[in-house]
Write a protein that holds these residues in place. Structure first.
Motif, PDB file in Angstrom:
ATOM      1  N   ARG A   1      22.071  -4.331  80.413  1.00  0.00           N
ATOM      2  CA  ARG A   1      20.910  -4.153  79.530  1.00  0.00           C
ATOM      3  C   ARG A   1      20.938  -2.778  78.843  1.00  0.00           C
ATOM      4  O   ARG A   1      19.986  -2.004  78.913  1.00  0.00           O
ATOM      5  CB  ARG A   1      19.606  -4.373  80.303  1.00  0.00           C
ATOM      6  N   LYS A   2      22.057  -2.508  78.162  1.00  0.00           N
ATOM      7  CA  LYS A   2      22.248  -1.243  77.468  1.00  0.00           C
ATOM      8  C   LYS A   2      22.865  -1.467  76.099  1.00  0.00           C
ATOM      9  O   LYS A   2      23.595  -2.426  75.891  1.00  0.00           O
ATOM     10  CB  LYS A   2      23.166  -0.311  78.268  1.00  0.00           C
ATOM     11  N   LEU A   3      22.578  -0.533  75.185  1.00  0.00           N
ATOM     12  CA  LEU A   3      23.229  -0.479  73.879  1.00  0.00           C
ATOM     13  C   LEU A   3      24.161   0.717  73.887  1.00  0.00           C
ATOM     14  O   LEU A   3      23.742   1.834  74.203  1.00  0.00           O
ATOM     15  CB  LEU A   3      22.209  -0.292  72.754  1.00  0.00           C
ATOM     16  N   TYR A   4      25.401   0.490  73.534  1.00  0.00           N
ATOM     17  CA  TYR A   4      26.364   1.582  73.394  1.00  0.00           C
ATOM     18  C   TYR A   4      26.538   1.828  71.907  1.00  0.00           C
ATOM     19  O   TYR A   4      26.912   0.926  71.166  1.00  0.00           O
ATOM     20  CB  TYR A   4      27.700   1.207  74.052  1.00  0.00           C
ATOM     21  N   LEU A   5      26.270   3.052  71.468  1.00  0.00           N
ATOM     22  CA  LEU A   5      26.348   3.388  70.047  1.00  0.00           C
ATOM     23  C   LEU A   5      27.699   4.005  69.718  1.00  0.00           C
ATOM     24  O   LEU A   5      28.398   4.524  70.585  1.00  0.00           O
ATOM     25  CB  LEU A   5      25.218   4.346  69.680  1.00  0.00           C
TER      26      LEU A   5
ATOM     27  N   SER B   1      15.349  -1.364  77.931  1.00  0.00           N
ATOM     28  CA  SER B   1      13.965  -1.133  78.347  1.00  0.00           C
ATOM     29  C   SER B   1      13.345   0.083  77.651  1.00  0.00           C
ATOM     30  O   SER B   1      12.119   0.224  77.628  1.00  0.00           O
ATOM     31  CB  SER B   1      13.885  -0.960  79.859  1.00  0.00           C
ATOM     32  N   GLU B   2      14.171   0.951  77.071  1.00  0.00           N
ATOM     33  CA  GLU B   2      13.677   2.134  76.363  1.00  0.00           C
ATOM     34  C   GLU B   2      13.349   1.843  74.899  1.00  0.00           C
ATOM     35  O   GLU B   2      12.685   2.643  74.250  1.00  0.00           O
ATOM     36  CB  GLU B   2      14.722   3.257  76.402  1.00  0.00           C
ATOM     37  N   LEU B   3      13.816   0.717  74.375  1.00  0.00           N
ATOM     38  CA  LEU B   3      13.625   0.400  72.958  1.00  0.00           C
ATOM     39  C   LEU B   3      12.153   0.256  72.603  1.00  0.00           C
ATOM     40  O   LEU B   3      11.395  -0.408  73.302  1.00  0.00           O
ATOM     41  CB  LEU B   3      14.336  -0.894  72.587  1.00  0.00           C
ATOM     42  N   VAL B   4      11.773   0.876  71.486  1.00  0.00           N
ATOM     43  CA  VAL B   4      10.438   0.744  70.944  1.00  0.00           C
ATOM     44  C   VAL B   4      10.504  -0.079  69.670  1.00  0.00           C
ATOM     45  O   VAL B   4       9.685  -0.953  69.444  1.00  0.00           O
ATOM     46  CB  VAL B   4       9.808   2.127  70.686  1.00  0.00           C
TER      47      VAL B   4
ATOM     48  N   ALA C   1      22.334   4.762  63.688  1.00  0.00           N
ATOM     49  CA  ALA C   1      23.724   4.616  64.131  1.00  0.00           C
ATOM     50  C   ALA C   1      24.148   3.159  64.053  1.00  0.00           C
ATOM     51  O   ALA C   1      23.345   2.269  63.808  1.00  0.00           O
ATOM     52  CB  ALA C   1      23.871   5.122  65.559  1.00  0.00           C
ATOM     53  N   GLN C   2      25.438   2.965  64.304  1.00  0.00           N
ATOM     54  CA  GLN C   2      25.976   1.622  64.456  1.00  0.00           C
ATOM     55  C   GLN C   2      26.112   1.346  65.946  1.00  0.00           C
ATOM     56  O   GLN C   2      26.418   2.239  66.736  1.00  0.00           O
ATOM     57  CB  GLN C   2      27.354   1.508  63.801  1.00  0.00           C
ATOM     58  N   ILE C   3      25.895   0.098  66.305  1.00  0.00           N
ATOM     59  CA  ILE C   3      26.013  -0.288  67.702  1.00  0.00           C
ATOM     60  C   ILE C   3      27.459  -0.679  67.975  1.00  0.00           C
ATOM     61  O   ILE C   3      28.030  -1.508  67.279  1.00  0.00           O
ATOM     62  CB  ILE C   3      25.064  -1.456  68.031  1.00  0.00           C
ATOM     63  N   LYS C   4      28.028  -0.063  68.986  1.00  0.00           N
ATOM     64  CA  LYS C   4      29.408  -0.355  69.370  1.00  0.00           C
ATOM     65  C   LYS C   4      29.468  -1.575  70.285  1.00  0.00           C
ATOM     66  O   LYS C   4      30.333  -2.429  70.141  1.00  0.00           O
ATOM     67  CB  LYS C   4      30.005   0.868  70.076  1.00  0.00           C
ATOM     68  N   LYS C   5      28.528  -1.639  71.235  1.00  0.00           N
ATOM     69  CA  LYS C   5      28.547  -2.725  72.203  1.00  0.00           C
ATOM     70  C   LYS C   5      27.124  -3.014  72.675  1.00  0.00           C
ATOM     71  O   LYS C   5      26.338  -2.101  72.912  1.00  0.00           O
ATOM     72  CB  LYS C   5      29.417  -2.330  73.397  1.00  0.00           C
ATOM     73  N   ILE C   6      26.814  -4.289  72.817  1.00  0.00           N
ATOM     74  CA  ILE C   6      25.542  -4.714  73.392  1.00  0.00           C
ATOM     75  C   ILE C   6      25.871  -5.322  74.751  1.00  0.00           C
ATOM     76  O   ILE C   6      26.481  -6.380  74.834  1.00  0.00           O
ATOM     77  CB  ILE C   6      24.836  -5.743  72.498  1.00  0.00           C
TER      78      ILE C   6
ATOM     79  N   ASN D   1      16.146 -10.739  67.738  1.00  0.00           N
ATOM     80  CA  ASN D   1      16.797 -11.382  66.586  1.00  0.00           C
ATOM     81  C   ASN D   1      17.806 -10.453  65.920  1.00  0.00           C
ATOM     82  O   ASN D   1      18.894 -10.878  65.539  1.00  0.00           O
ATOM     83  CB  ASN D   1      15.768 -11.864  65.570  1.00  0.00           C
ATOM     84  N   ILE D   2      17.448  -9.197  65.790  1.00  0.00           N
ATOM     85  CA  ILE D   2      18.365  -8.224  65.171  1.00  0.00           C
ATOM     86  C   ILE D   2      19.606  -8.057  66.047  1.00  0.00           C
ATOM     87  O   ILE D   2      20.733  -8.036  65.554  1.00  0.00           O
ATOM     88  CB  ILE D   2      17.655  -6.873  64.927  1.00  0.00           C
ATOM     89  N   LEU D   3      19.415  -7.982  67.353  1.00  0.00           N
ATOM     90  CA  LEU D   3      20.557  -7.805  68.263  1.00  0.00           C
ATOM     91  C   LEU D   3      21.443  -9.049  68.302  1.00  0.00           C
ATOM     92  O   LEU D   3      22.672  -8.943  68.340  1.00  0.00           O
ATOM     93  CB  LEU D   3      20.075  -7.448  69.667  1.00  0.00           C
ATOM     94  N   VAL D   4      20.836 -10.229  68.286  1.00  0.00           N
ATOM     95  CA  VAL D   4      21.608 -11.471  68.323  1.00  0.00           C
ATOM     96  C   VAL D   4      22.434 -11.632  67.049  1.00  0.00           C
ATOM     97  O   VAL D   4      23.584 -12.069  67.087  1.00  0.00           O
ATOM     98  CB  VAL D   4      20.666 -12.685  68.529  1.00  0.00           C
ATOM     99  N   ASN D   5      21.866 -11.243  65.907  1.00  0.00           N
ATOM    100  CA  ASN D   5      22.531 -11.408  64.612  1.00  0.00           C
ATOM    101  C   ASN D   5      23.222 -10.138  64.127  1.00  0.00           C
ATOM    102  O   ASN D   5      23.535 -10.024  62.944  1.00  0.00           O
ATOM    103  CB  ASN D   5      21.514 -11.875  63.566  1.00  0.00           C
ATOM    104  N   TYR D   6      23.455  -9.193  65.009  1.00  0.00           N
ATOM    105  CA  TYR D   6      24.046  -7.904  64.628  1.00  0.00           C
ATOM    106  C   TYR D   6      25.522  -8.061  64.276  1.00  0.00           C
ATOM    107  O   TYR D   6      26.287  -8.692  65.006  1.00  0.00           O
ATOM    108  CB  TYR D   6      23.893  -6.888  65.768  1.00  0.00           C
TER     109      TYR D   6
END
Length: 103
Positions: free
Chosen positions: A82-86, A95-98, A72-77, A47-52
């Motif tokens: 399946r990666k977050l670019y900050l 897959s590393e997200l906790v 940090a701020q997310i630059k790209k999802i 939900n946080i990623l979809v509404n970011y």
């Protein structure tokens, strides 16, 4: 019987050859298992990623036996890779997200 005098013992980590081996042993002892996240936590992250919309987030992730935190701020999802670019040029696999918390 003759007295041999004081014996000198090499202190812990006294030889240079021991340093890297002992450092590796200590690093291995510090490693933890990857925590499992519940379905509710996964939905919250989604939900946080979809509404970011560019706000700062606190990202907790697991990498190489360690739990790490990043604000940090997310630059790209990237959903394909399946990666977050900050913004600070770090890349975190989904897959590393906790946990993911909006600030």
């Amino acid at each position: 019987m003759s007295d041999r005098g004081m014996k000198k013992w090499a202190p812990y980590k006294s030889l240079k050859e021991q340093w890297s081996t002992l450092d590796n042993v200590h690093e291995e002892e510090k490693k933890v298992e990857k925590p499992t996240i519940s379905n509710e936590e996964a939905e919250e992250i989604n939900n946080i990623l979809v509404n970011y919309h560019g706000q700062e987030v606190t990202i907790t992730y697991y990498r190489n036996g360690k739990i790490l935190k990043e604000v940090a701020q997310i630059k790209k999802i990237d959903t394909f890779e399946r990666k977050l670019y900050l913004m600070n040029r770090k890349v975190i696999k989904l897959s590393e997200l906790v946990s993911l918390i909006e600030n």
